[in-house]
Write a protein that holds these residues in place. Structure first.
Motif, short mmCIF file in Angstrom:
data_model
loop_
_atom_site.label_atom_id
_atom_site.label_comp_id
_atom_site.label_asym_id
_atom_site.label_seq_id
_atom_site.Cartn_x
_atom_site.Cartn_y
_atom_site.Cartn_z
N THR A 179 0.84 -1.19 0.00
CA THR A 179 0.00 0.00 0.00
C THR A 179 0.88 1.25 0.00
O THR A 179 2.05 1.21 0.38
CB THR A 179 -0.93 -0.01 1.24
N LEU A 180 0.31 2.36 -0.44
CA LEU A 180 1.01 3.64 -0.38
C LEU A 180 1.07 4.07 1.09
O LEU A 180 0.05 4.05 1.78
CB LEU A 180 0.21 4.65 -1.19
N GLY A 181 2.24 4.45 1.57
CA GLY A 181 2.38 4.86 2.96
C GLY A 181 2.31 6.37 3.11
O GLY A 181 1.81 7.08 2.24
N VAL A 182 2.81 6.83 4.23
CA VAL A 182 2.84 8.27 4.54
C VAL A 182 4.29 8.65 4.79
O VAL A 182 4.96 8.07 5.64
CB VAL A 182 1.99 8.60 5.79
N ARG A 183 4.79 9.62 4.02
CA ARG A 183 6.19 10.04 4.15
C ARG A 183 6.22 11.48 4.60
O ARG A 183 5.52 12.33 4.04
CB ARG A 183 6.89 9.89 2.80
N THR A 184 7.05 11.78 5.59
CA THR A 184 7.17 13.17 6.05
C THR A 184 8.58 13.69 5.77
O THR A 184 9.56 12.93 5.79
CB THR A 184 6.87 13.31 7.54
N TYR A 185 8.63 14.99 5.50
CA TYR A 185 9.89 15.69 5.27
C TYR A 185 9.96 16.88 6.22
O TYR A 185 8.94 17.41 6.67
CB TYR A 185 9.96 16.24 3.84
N GLU A 186 11.17 17.29 6.48
CA GLU A 186 11.42 18.54 7.20
C GLU A 186 10.88 19.68 6.33
O GLU A 186 11.12 19.73 5.13
CB GLU A 186 12.94 18.66 7.35
N ASN A 187 10.09 20.59 6.95
CA ASN A 187 9.56 21.74 6.20
C ASN A 187 10.56 22.89 6.29
O ASN A 187 10.51 23.71 7.18
CB ASN A 187 8.21 22.18 6.78
N PRO A 199 15.11 39.45 -1.15
CA PRO A 199 15.13 38.06 -0.68
C PRO A 199 14.68 37.08 -1.77
O PRO A 199 13.86 37.43 -2.61
CB PRO A 199 14.14 38.07 0.49
N TYR A 200 15.29 35.89 -1.73
CA TYR A 200 14.77 34.77 -2.51
C TYR A 200 14.84 33.54 -1.61
O TYR A 200 15.48 33.56 -0.57
CB TYR A 200 15.51 34.58 -3.82
N TYR A 201 14.15 32.50 -2.03
CA TYR A 201 13.94 31.35 -1.14
C TYR A 201 14.19 30.04 -1.85
O TYR A 201 13.86 29.88 -3.03
CB TYR A 201 12.49 31.35 -0.61
N TRP A 202 14.74 29.09 -1.10
CA TRP A 202 14.77 27.68 -1.51
C TRP A 202 13.82 26.94 -0.57
O TRP A 202 13.91 27.11 0.66
CB TRP A 202 16.17 27.08 -1.38
N ILE A 203 12.93 26.13 -1.12
CA ILE A 203 12.04 25.35 -0.25
C ILE A 203 12.37 23.86 -0.36
O ILE A 203 12.92 23.40 -1.36
CB ILE A 203 10.54 25.58 -0.58
N GLY A 204 12.02 23.14 0.69
CA GLY A 204 12.21 21.69 0.68
C GLY A 204 13.29 21.25 1.64
O GLY A 204 14.38 21.83 1.66
N GLY A 205 12.97 20.24 2.46
CA GLY A 205 13.92 19.75 3.44
C GLY A 205 14.15 18.26 3.32
O GLY A 205 13.64 17.60 2.41
N ALA A 206 14.89 17.74 4.29
CA ALA A 206 15.30 16.34 4.24
C ALA A 206 14.15 15.41 4.63
O ALA A 206 13.22 15.80 5.33
CB ALA A 206 16.47 16.12 5.19
#
Ligand code: MN
Length: 250
Positions: A179-187, A199-206
């Motif tokens: 089944t498809l699970g649930v994956r969490t990332y650092e926000n 300012p500019y931004y990079w989004i997305g964590g580990a």
């Protein structure tokens, strides 16, 4: 028999070369893949800009757009007739749990499924410290799944999402339906300033964790199993729909 191969890492990525070479055992391979990396583009279509197509080798094309653009152009312009099977990948990095909503690799397969074709997305699960990619393991699993699909078919509007751990073939424990699970990332948001002080931004964590059932895709792949997860284009929550019927229609 024709097999269409695409991906979201770009037409010259290592994983698409490995998958296209392996798919030659199934039939005539066509590659139609993005000119530049399109990871995380999900199912977007380029409706407001022109698309450029270039043939780099016989039946090996790049498209200056998204993975869904590639499938659309392959099916409705480039190929003489629809392929018997569409394979997307091998993606450099897994597409587990929540990832499938963002993945261009999965979206390429979903675009094919929406067009009525059997489709399989294949991704290689890399740990942060991994340097080498075991494409050989991924394409062995991909071929096994592809042969099953060609033999038995898939239900309408269903695609398969395959994830393979990055281990040598002899260290893979096997293939499991999951089944498809649930994956969490650092926000994470990283704020920087351009040379003009704006300012500019990079989004997305580990990656943080795979949550939920032990027999879902993420925990199994971490345990050195390859997983095959059927995904359906019908995203309706049928259980909750019944409750909504009671609330609105009753
Ligand atoms: Mn990718």
């Amino acid at each position: 028999m024709r097999v269409l191969v695409s991906n979201d890492d770009g037409y010259d990525a290592g994983g698409v070369h490995a998958l296209a070479e392996a798919a030659a055992a199934l039939g005539e391979v066509w590659v139609v893949a993005p000119l530049t990396e399109q990871s995380g583009q999900s199912h977007s279509l380029s409706l407001s800009v022109p698309l450029r197509v270039r043939e780099h080798a016989p039946r090996w094309f790049s498209v200056s757009g998204t993975p869904a653009d590639c499938i659309y152009l392959a099916l409705h312009e480039l190929m003489p007739e629809p392929p018997a099977l569409v394979l997307s990948g091998v993606n450099r990095g897994s597409n587990l749990g929540n990832d499938v909503h963002y993945s261009g690799t999965v979206a390429a397969a979903r675009e094919a499924a929406l067009a009525g074709l059997p489709a399989v997305a294949v991704s290689l699960h890399l740990e942060p410290e991994d340097r080498d990619c075991h494409w050989d393991t991924a394409v062995q699993v991909a071929l096994r799944v592809a042969r099953m699909v060609l033999d038995a078919g898939l239900p309408p509007r269903t695609l398969l999402n395959v994830n393979v751990p990055n281990v040598p073939p002899d260290q893979l424990l096997g293939v499991r339906a999951a089944t498809l699970g649930v994956r969490t990332y650092e926000n994470r948001v990283t704020r920087r300033e351009d040379p003009w002080g704006r300012p500019y931004y990079w989004i997305g964590g580990a990656h943080l964790a795979f949550e939920g059932r032990a027999d879902s895709d993420g925990p199994l792949v971490e345990g050195r199993w390859a997983t095959v997860t059927p995904l359906h284009c019908d995203l309706t929550d049928h259980a909750f729909l019944d409750a909504l019927h009671d609330r609105f229609d009753g």
